[in-house]
Design an enzyme around this catalytic site. Sequence first.
Site, PDB file in Angstrom:
ATOM      1  N   GLN A 266       0.829  -1.199   0.000  1.00 51.32           N
ATOM      2  CA  GLN A 266       0.000   0.000   0.000  1.00 51.32           C
ATOM      3  C   GLN A 266       0.872   1.260   0.000  1.00 51.32           C
ATOM      4  O   GLN A 266       1.875   1.331   0.700  1.00 51.32           O
ATOM      5  CB  GLN A 266      -0.919   0.005   1.216  1.00 51.32           C
ATOM      6  CG  GLN A 266      -1.961  -1.094   1.196  1.00 51.32           C
ATOM      7  CD  GLN A 266      -3.006  -0.900   0.122  1.00 51.32           C
ATOM      8  OE1 GLN A 266      -3.268   0.232  -0.303  1.00 51.32           O
ATOM      9  NE2 GLN A 266      -3.616  -1.978  -0.330  1.00 51.32           N
ATOM     10  N   TYR A 298      -6.185 -12.828  -3.676  1.00 49.41           N
ATOM     11  CA  TYR A 298      -5.303 -11.735  -4.100  1.00 49.41           C
ATOM     12  C   TYR A 298      -4.498 -11.269  -2.880  1.00 49.41           C
ATOM     13  O   TYR A 298      -4.382 -10.091  -2.589  1.00 49.41           O
ATOM     14  CB  TYR A 298      -6.095 -10.566  -4.688  1.00 49.41           C
ATOM     15  CG  TYR A 298      -7.163 -10.941  -5.690  1.00 49.41           C
ATOM     16  CD1 TYR A 298      -6.848 -11.110  -7.040  1.00 49.41           C
ATOM     17  CD2 TYR A 298      -8.483 -11.129  -5.301  1.00 49.41           C
ATOM     18  CE1 TYR A 298      -7.835 -11.435  -7.961  1.00 49.41           C
ATOM     19  CE2 TYR A 298      -9.468 -11.460  -6.213  1.00 49.41           C
ATOM     20  CZ  TYR A 298      -9.142 -11.612  -7.537  1.00 49.41           C
ATOM     21  OH  TYR A 298     -10.123 -11.944  -8.445  1.00 49.41           O
ATOM     22  N   GLU A 322      -2.342 -15.937  -4.345  1.00 47.70           N
ATOM     23  CA  GLU A 322      -1.722 -14.809  -5.041  1.00 47.70           C
ATOM     24  C   GLU A 322      -1.007 -15.334  -6.274  1.00 47.70           C
ATOM     25  O   GLU A 322      -0.350 -16.380  -6.215  1.00 47.70           O
ATOM     26  CB  GLU A 322      -0.735 -14.105  -4.093  1.00 47.70           C
ATOM     27  CG  GLU A 322       0.215 -13.125  -4.723  1.00 47.70           C
ATOM     28  CD  GLU A 322      -0.486 -11.965  -5.418  1.00 47.70           C
ATOM     29  OE1 GLU A 322      -0.162 -11.707  -6.590  1.00 47.70           O
ATOM     30  OE2 GLU A 322      -1.356 -11.349  -4.790  1.00 47.70           O
ATOM     31  N   ASP A 375      -9.071  -8.841  -2.074  1.00 48.16           N
ATOM     32  CA  ASP A 375      -8.516  -7.514  -2.349  1.00 48.16           C
ATOM     33  C   ASP A 375      -8.006  -7.501  -3.783  1.00 48.16           C
ATOM     34  O   ASP A 375      -6.796  -7.544  -4.032  1.00 48.16           O
ATOM     35  CB  ASP A 375      -7.394  -7.218  -1.349  1.00 48.16           C
ATOM     36  CG  ASP A 375      -6.796  -5.820  -1.533  1.00 48.16           C
ATOM     37  OD1 ASP A 375      -7.374  -5.014  -2.284  1.00 48.16           O
ATOM     38  OD2 ASP A 375      -5.735  -5.559  -0.931  1.00 48.16           O
ATOM     39  N   CYS A 402     -10.314  -0.821  -4.595  1.00 46.74           N
ATOM     40  CA  CYS A 402      -9.632   0.443  -4.878  1.00 46.74           C
ATOM     41  C   CYS A 402     -10.214   1.150  -6.093  1.00 46.74           C
ATOM     42  O   CYS A 402      -9.656   2.152  -6.545  1.00 46.74           O
ATOM     43  CB  CYS A 402      -8.130   0.217  -5.054  1.00 46.74           C
ATOM     44  SG  CYS A 402      -7.711  -0.973  -6.340  1.00 46.74           S
TER      45      CYS A 402
END
Length: 446
Positions: A266, A298, A322, A375, A402
């Site tokens: 992030q 993710y 992932e 995510d 996001c």
Amino acid sequence: MPENRRQRRPRVRRPSRSPRPAPEAPATDGPVIELEIERVAHGGVFVAHHEGRVVFVADAIPGERVAARVSDQGRERFWRAETVAVLDASPDRREHVWAEASVDRAPELRAGGAEFGHIRMPRQRALKGEVLREALSRMAGLEADVHVEPVESGFAPGVSLDDGTGWRTRMRLHVDADGRVGPYAARSHTIVPVASLPLAAPELEALAPLDERFAGASAIDLVAPSAGDPAVVVVEGDRRPNGARATIEERVGERTFRLDRDGFWQVHRGAAATLTRAVQDLIDGELFDPRAANHDLYGGVGLLAAAVGDRFGETLRITTVESDARATEHAGANLSEWIGARAVTARVDRYLDELAAGAGAAERARLRDATFVLDPPRAGAGRAVVERLAALRPRQLVYVACDPVAFARDVGLFRERGYELDELRAFDMFPNTHHIEAVARLRAIV
């Protein structure tokens, strides 16, 4: 200390949350028209009308009257334009936090990456809330009350909540053919030399080699991990470096995460702690079973899986998925204290296919009792992943998003398959830009 600034390295391609084609530079010879700005649109632009045509206008605020230069007349349905003068200013207009992005500059010379920097912070957050609220109404059939929260100051030391500056711990600057360093101009891949980087963490702005030349380089990466020294890395070429890759550590509360320096983390100094707290808070404890087949999709290097583990304890069973093998390797190490944690390298859609195909009756029951955290990248989970998840029928989903439009689309898809939005929070993790982060809980309707 920064690395050797003249050192040449193969270019490191960072994982991107929003791969997009290169935009065209704004036209400098289009007509200038007067416009009344009506509302905000997704993407950091604003809506006006001219002779019955929609015009998307940059560097404005709803309620203003501006003079704008049309930069794209090639479309039948709408035009794009750049504000060149503010004729009637909003009371929420302020001097731009980044002088090199100000409306006082010619549009083609305005630095990109701070498209809301001319707007006072409370109005910025209100506008972002409008975008998310409208997207949920249009794409998911929901009328949601959206309040965009700032990142708590305790999570982000050194960040100005009033100005929205000093928060970026990662930044890529680009290098032009003459070796000059700078960001891309707004809505362009033209490199603009600048004298300041106000959104960058102070230690990065102090190190940024803005007045140096780097002949032959393609980019300059600035990285300020929460543990260890900031770095200035000169990169070039199209290949990843051979051999060992540099790693860094990031601290979130009392926990330390190891990751590749060029891996995803992030960007806002307080984002990881904010998301950790939000995910912990939004999981409904009455629906949570630590021994179920819980998942973090993710999952990156394990940030959110660790958040779940820190709330629910050492008996937690959780799998993080992932597609980046290096991130998965780090996730396995970062989650090693939980015996029931494992890290899998796979594309999420393919993993869910294999999970469904290989699950017997007992495992399907554990999946139905599970909590899934997801995510996804900026494009969202998408129809294929939503369909696979809904078919597994986990009790609850905690979705970190996001992009408001991709999120609203996915919420609509989940609603069609028997999930309802239980709770929603939104955070201003990208001040002075149009971006927003949302965290939501969706619950399976029995």
